[in-house]
Write an enzyme that holds these catalytic residues in place. Structure first.
Site, PDB file in Angstrom:
ATOM      1  N   GLU A 106       8.920  17.054  14.738  1.00  0.00           N
ATOM      2  CA  GLU A 106       9.941  17.064  13.369  1.00  0.00           C
ATOM      3  C   GLU A 106       9.008  17.689  12.195  1.00  0.00           C
ATOM      4  OE1 GLU A 106       8.660  13.207  11.384  1.00  0.00           O
ATOM      5  OE2 GLU A 106      10.794  12.910  10.664  1.00  0.00           O
ATOM      6  N   LYS A 157       0.703  -1.292  -0.074  1.00  0.00           N
ATOM      7  CA  LYS A 157       0.712   0.020  -0.091  1.00  0.00           C
ATOM      8  C   LYS A 157       0.945   1.831   0.008  1.00  0.00           C
ATOM      9  CE  LYS A 157      -1.871   2.782   1.880  1.00  0.00           C
ATOM     10  NZ  LYS A 157      -1.669   4.518   1.480  1.00  0.00           N
ATOM     11  N   GLU A 201       9.259   2.324  11.584  1.00  0.00           N
ATOM     12  CA  GLU A 201      10.299   3.532  11.208  1.00  0.00           C
ATOM     13  C   GLU A 201       9.303   4.929  11.123  1.00  0.00           C
ATOM     14  OE1 GLU A 201      13.344   2.606  10.852  1.00  0.00           O
ATOM     15  OE2 GLU A 201      13.687   1.041  10.718  1.00  0.00           O
ATOM     16  N   CYS A 216      13.512  11.536   6.683  1.00  0.00           N
ATOM     17  CA  CYS A 216      13.226  11.036   8.071  1.00  0.00           C
ATOM     18  C   CYS A 216      15.065  11.399   8.823  1.00  0.00           C
ATOM     19  CB  CYS A 216      12.732   9.603   7.998  1.00  0.00           C
ATOM     20  SG  CYS A 216      14.393   8.120   7.141  1.00  0.00           S
TER      21      CYS A 216
HETATM   22  P1  NAD Z   1       2.110   9.487   6.963  1.00  0.00           P
HETATM   23  O1  NAD Z   1       2.777   8.399   8.566  1.00  0.00           O
HETATM   24  O2  NAD Z   1       1.557   9.850   6.641  1.00  0.00           O
HETATM   25  O3  NAD Z   1       1.688   8.374   6.053  1.00  0.00           O
HETATM   26  C1  NAD Z   1       2.812   6.685   5.613  1.00  0.00           C
HETATM   27  C2  NAD Z   1       1.829   5.814   4.327  1.00  0.00           C
HETATM   28  O4  NAD Z   1       0.201   5.330   5.215  1.00  0.00           O
HETATM   29  C3  NAD Z   1       0.845   6.043   3.427  1.00  0.00           C
HETATM   30  O5  NAD Z   1       0.442   5.108   2.878  1.00  0.00           O
HETATM   31  C4  NAD Z   1      -0.195   6.528   4.457  1.00  0.00           C
HETATM   32  O6  NAD Z   1      -1.567   6.123   3.257  1.00  0.00           O
HETATM   33  C5  NAD Z   1      -0.608   5.135   5.392  1.00  0.00           C
HETATM   34  N1  NAD Z   1      -1.629   5.781   6.374  1.00  0.00           N
HETATM   35  C6  NAD Z   1      -2.250   6.668   6.503  1.00  0.00           C
HETATM   36  N2  NAD Z   1      -3.202   6.600   7.946  1.00  0.00           N
HETATM   37  C7  NAD Z   1      -2.738   5.061   7.979  1.00  0.00           C
HETATM   38  C8  NAD Z   1      -3.387   4.088   8.902  1.00  0.00           C
HETATM   39  N3  NAD Z   1      -4.471   5.054   9.708  1.00  0.00           N
HETATM   40  N4  NAD Z   1      -3.134   2.694   8.636  1.00  0.00           N
HETATM   41  C9  NAD Z   1      -2.322   2.637   7.711  1.00  0.00           C
HETATM   42  N5  NAD Z   1      -1.718   3.285   6.901  1.00  0.00           N
HETATM   43  C10 NAD Z   1      -2.231   4.447   7.098  1.00  0.00           C
HETATM   44  O7  NAD Z   1       3.773   9.637   6.952  1.00  0.00           O
HETATM   45  P2  NAD Z   1       4.548  10.464   5.680  1.00  0.00           P
HETATM   46  O8  NAD Z   1       3.803  12.342   5.603  1.00  0.00           O
HETATM   47  O9  NAD Z   1       3.747   8.950   3.566  1.00  0.00           O
HETATM   48  O10 NAD Z   1       5.937  10.973   5.656  1.00  0.00           O
HETATM   49  C11 NAD Z   1       6.760  10.777   6.520  1.00  0.00           C
HETATM   50  C12 NAD Z   1       6.760  10.399   7.635  1.00  0.00           C
HETATM   51  O11 NAD Z   1       7.333   9.468   7.738  1.00  0.00           O
HETATM   52  C13 NAD Z   1       8.452  11.489   8.296  1.00  0.00           C
HETATM   53  O12 NAD Z   1       7.471  11.665   9.804  1.00  0.00           O
HETATM   54  C14 NAD Z   1       9.515  10.573   8.055  1.00  0.00           C
HETATM   55  O13 NAD Z   1       9.827  11.197   9.106  1.00  0.00           O
HETATM   56  C15 NAD Z   1       8.708   9.770   8.420  1.00  0.00           C
HETATM   57  N6  NAD Z   1       9.435   8.673   7.049  1.00  0.00           N
HETATM   58  C16 NAD Z   1      10.662   7.597   8.396  1.00  0.00           C
HETATM   59  C17 NAD Z   1      11.990   7.091   7.122  1.00  0.00           C
HETATM   60  C18 NAD Z   1      12.249   5.997   8.849  1.00  0.00           C
HETATM   61  O14 NAD Z   1      12.731   5.177   8.430  1.00  0.00           O
HETATM   62  N7  NAD Z   1      12.319   6.330   9.479  1.00  0.00           N
HETATM   63  C19 NAD Z   1      11.796   6.761   6.405  1.00  0.00           C
HETATM   64  C20 NAD Z   1      11.039   7.867   5.306  1.00  0.00           C
HETATM   65  C21 NAD Z   1       9.774   8.734   6.163  1.00  0.00           C
END
Ligand code: NAD
Length: 503
Positions: free
Chosen positions: A388, A178, A253, A287
């Site tokens: 963040e 997804k 993550e 991140c």
């Molecule tokens: P997000 O949490 O908004 O979304 C991530 C994913 O989760 C998307 O595919 C989204 O559709 C899905 N999602 C949303 N609500 C959900 C739910 N209730 N249940 C299951 N899935 C759901 O994050 P984003 O804006 O896409 O990405 C940015 C964030 O990701 C930042 O906080 C960044 O630090 C983090 N990030 C972490 C790493 C790491 O390896 N630690 C790497 C890249 C990004």
């Protein structure tokens, strides 16, 4: 922002490209220009159920394919990623916005990861160890678990799916993917390559749509024992809660609030290069982005002036233009969130040295551009030093000595990456030991992981698992311990080999 002519894409379920059951759709846009790039299925729980069913059925055969053969398929995938690197890079610039060199790096990371995991097909070592009993053999093996739910963010749209999907598949699991709503085009291309490489139907499926509907349904689906999630801390916590009642294995993550420490003895020019790359690369949307700089008092002023001068010299624009240093941020909501933190920083009493505004000149108003932003006089407890921001904003904090610098660096809820610039080996080793992050760089910025070391963070950045390297295999397999007794008699461990006291 006309949608006419934009290509329509589909989900990939059980080896077929199919429309959403509801017939509903959403669009993906170029964040630099607003151009519509494609129309994607806004899937429902019904589509997700079908994908899980297909993955569950495919698992029974895929788990029996010898791991070296699964690896051979991944070698083909890696080769195809390499052959299509330019195309994937260009599409990434268009859909996600990062500049060309960084987009090429994102694709290269997927190539590296897929080659690395392909080779695991011929390793995936277990253990043998002597038994305490005679004529008895013992070993442990890695076994696949079942269907993996892989949920990814938009900021590394090819690399992050590869971190999850390559190890999941080589270990013998099947996957329902997804992807983020902002980068469905790249996710579709990623899956298409696996299909072309000859992956059997159902082994990898993709379901596009909203996190709150299909993402959440995947997390709660009883036939999906493993969830690998990368995204924000807030959604990660929800994922953990939703998976809890099913006792799933969940890998999170999450976010970061990474700091670069600059010591008095540092090479300041090198530190400035590291800060610019880590704070403003990918427009701060990593991140591992350096959103804090903890500078010792004697280098603080020099650092401020050099950073401002270099930040102001960075060119904003479309990443397809090779003169561009900083591309757009992902969407309007991100732009507003980043700008709101500028207001928060000012209200908290931090000094805005440069940036702090939306850029609109020369057609930039068609996209979502934010100027590289540097705050000085930031106190460690301020919100801009704790939360963040996920944009091109960094906060300069003063420190005296390595101990205070490390204490400030550790004083946040996240623990992903950290860095120290110093020429003193004692300070470097202290930092390696005491910085409470999953990754630490010495004399480099906070970004730049390679695929064969574990990747992940401490504290609220995750829940103790790691991606990449050998550590990834621990999540995608379960250990099985096997005892073979060839003595021909019943031998009871801990009993028959222990001398019994005289009656
Ligand atoms: P997000 O949490 O908004 O979304 C991530 C994913 O989760 C998307 O595919 C989204 O559709 C899905 N999602 C949303 N609500 C959900 C739910 N209730 N249940 C299951 N899935 C759901 O994050 P984003 O804006 O896409 O990405 C940015 C964030 O990701 C930042 O906080 C960044 O630090 C983090 N990030 C972490 C790493 C790491 O390896 N630690 C790497 C890249 C990004």
């Amino acid at each position: 922002m006309a949608t006419t002519g934009a290509k329509t894409y589909r989900n990939y379920i059980g080896g077929e490209w199919v429309e959403a059951a509801s017939g509903e759709s959403f669009e993906t846009r170029n964040p630099a220009t607003g151009e519509t790039l494609g129309v994607f299925p806004l899937s429902s729980t019904e589509d997700m159920d079908r994908a899980v069913e297909a993955a569950k059925a495919a698992f029974e055969e895929w788990r029996l394919v010898p791991a070296p053969k699964r690896g051979e398929l991944l070698f083909r995938v890696a080769q195809m990623f390499a052959e299509r690197k330019d195309e994937l890079t260009e599409q990434m610039v268009r859909e996600m916005g990062k500049v060309r060199a960084e987009a090429a790096g994102d694709v290269q990371e997927a190539i590296d990861m897929t080659f690395y995991m392909a080779a695991e097909g011929r390793r995936m070592f277990g253990h043998t160890t002597p038994s305490e009993l005679p004529d008895k053999f013992m070993m442990s093996t890695r076994n696949p678990v079942g269907v993996v739910g892989a949920i990814t963010p938009w900021n590394f749209p090819i690399a992050i799916p590869s971190w999850k999907i390559a190890p999941a598949l080589v270990c013998g699991n099947t996957v329902v993917f997804k992807p983020a709503e902002d980068t469905p085009l790249l996710a579709g291309l990623f899956v298409e390559i696996f299909e072309e490489a000859g992956l059997p139907p159902g082994v990898l499926n993709i379901v596009h749509g909203a996190g709150e509907t299909v993402g959440e349904h995947l997390v709660k689906h009883p036939d999906v024992p493993l969830i690998s999630f990368t995204g924000s801390r807030e959604v990660g916590a929800q994922v953990q809660t939703n998976a809890g009642p099913y006792l799933k294995n969940v890998h999170l993550e999450l976010g970061g609030k990474n700091a670069i420490i600059v010591m008095d003895d540092a090479d300041v020019d090198l530190a400035v290069d590291g800060i610019l790359w880590s704070a403003f690369g990918t427009s701060g949307q990593r991140c591992t982005a350096a959103s804090r700089v903890i500078a010792n008092r004697t280098v603080y002023d020099a650092l401020c002036s050099r950073l401002v001068e270099r930040a102001e010299g960075m060119r904003l624009g479309d990443g397809l233009d090779d003169a561009t240093d900083v591309g757009p941020v992902i969407n309007q909501a991100a732009l507003e969130k980043i700008h709101s933190y500028t207001g928060i920083g000012k209200d908290e009493g931090a000094k805005l040295l440069t940036g702090g505004e939306v850029a609109t000149e020369n057609g930039l108003d068609r996209g979502f551009f934010y100027r590289p932003t540097v705050f000085a006089d930031v106190e460690p407890g301020m919100r801009i030093a704790q939360e963040e921001i996920f944009g091109p904003t960094t906060a300069l904090i003063r420190a005296s000595g390595v101990d205070e610098a490390i204490r400030i660096a550790n004083g946040v809820k996240y623990g992903l990456s950290s860095s120290i610039f110093t020429r003193d080996v004692n300070k470097a080793f202290k930092a390696m030991r005491d910085l409470k992050t999953g990754i630490t760089y010495i004399n480099a910025g906070t970004t730049g992981a390679e695929v064969h070391l574990p990747f992940g963070g401490t504290k609220d950045t995750g829940n103790g698992h790691r991606e990449a390297g050998q550590a990834a295999l621990d999540f995608y397999t379960e250990w099985k311990s096997i005892y073979v007794d060839y003595s021909g008699k019943l031998q009871r461990a801990q009993i028959d080999n222990v001398e019994q006291p005289a009656p």
